[in-house]
Design an enzyme around this catalytic site. Sequence first.
Site, short mmCIF file in Angstrom:
data_model
loop_
_atom_site.label_atom_id
_atom_site.label_comp_id
_atom_site.label_asym_id
_atom_site.label_seq_id
_atom_site.Cartn_x
_atom_site.Cartn_y
_atom_site.Cartn_z
N HIS A 68 0.79 -1.24 0.17
CA HIS A 68 0.16 0.08 -0.01
C HIS A 68 0.88 1.02 0.03
O HIS A 68 1.99 1.15 0.62
CB HIS A 68 -0.83 -0.11 1.14
CG HIS A 68 -2.04 0.95 1.12
ND1 HIS A 68 -1.65 2.29 1.38
CD2 HIS A 68 -3.21 1.03 0.57
CE1 HIS A 68 -2.74 3.03 1.13
NE2 HIS A 68 -3.72 2.41 0.74
N GLU A 84 -3.89 1.70 -7.63
CA GLU A 84 -4.12 2.59 -6.83
C GLU A 84 -3.36 3.55 -7.08
O GLU A 84 -2.13 4.00 -6.64
CB GLU A 84 -4.04 2.03 -5.37
CG GLU A 84 -4.77 0.95 -4.97
CD GLU A 84 -5.22 1.01 -3.58
OE1 GLU A 84 -6.50 0.45 -3.18
OE2 GLU A 84 -4.41 1.28 -2.59
#
Length: 263
Positions: free
Chosen positions: A97, A169
């Site tokens: 992430h 993302e």
Amino acid sequence: MRRLVAGTGWKMNNGIADSIRYAEELKARIASLDTSAIDIYVLPPFTSLAAAAQALAGSPVAVGGQNMHWEDAGSWTGEISAPMLLEAGCRYVELAHSERLRHFGETYELVRRKVDKAMSAGLTPIVCLGESAREKAEGRAGQVLAEQVLTSLGGQPDERVPEIILAYEPRWAIGAAEAASPAYIGERHRALRAVLRQRCGAGIAERTRIIYGGSVTPENARAILDIEDVDGLFVGRAAWRAEGFARIVERVADAAKMKTEDK
Ligand code: 13P
């Protein structure tokens, strides 16, 4: 056909009591939906994993960790291993992430080791990929994303790649006011699938899920799910309450139904 995914990372939110409340509410809210054609996950913080997994047992919602070490055990203060995640009831683990890369110095070389460990341990890795605002402005998004995905998958044989979920993302769209535009998301997902095709062949690339994350809401979910190469949604803020995630799950279940009817 690729199974669509609805997932949420809770980041540093929801202790044990809140996680149990969330789980109970989510189960009640999605009970009447047909979720049989989609995969659903929530990623609680470590201390809430076991409680969330217990509360969601027998439901269509699986649980995963937000990070993991590449070794099983040892002198790694503050870290959590794959066997620990499995024991807590996890099926998934999120890796790379952008908040981990940005604040904690993780690199894709380390991510690759973690992917390898997750795969050998039987956890499904959710590998995040994304370019920064600067890389996008410099026209380097395609190259950066290709490097990230090829490095992360470097230890895996082609035939195992479809077991991994890739999460596109864009860093500039995480925690932002708006998601990336559908046109831009489509372009990036298409390019990522082309990278997979080149590395693993067309059949493997067709079977590998690439989901989108970054300022997804129940309102923009449908437009993003309509994009050809988008195989699901990975949601932060809009799914930190069960009601919000239930609405996302409903959108993904609807999209899966429509794709089946299209075939
Ligand atoms: P937001 O949905 O809050 O932008 O966060 C997305 C995210 O980080 C998913 O991993």
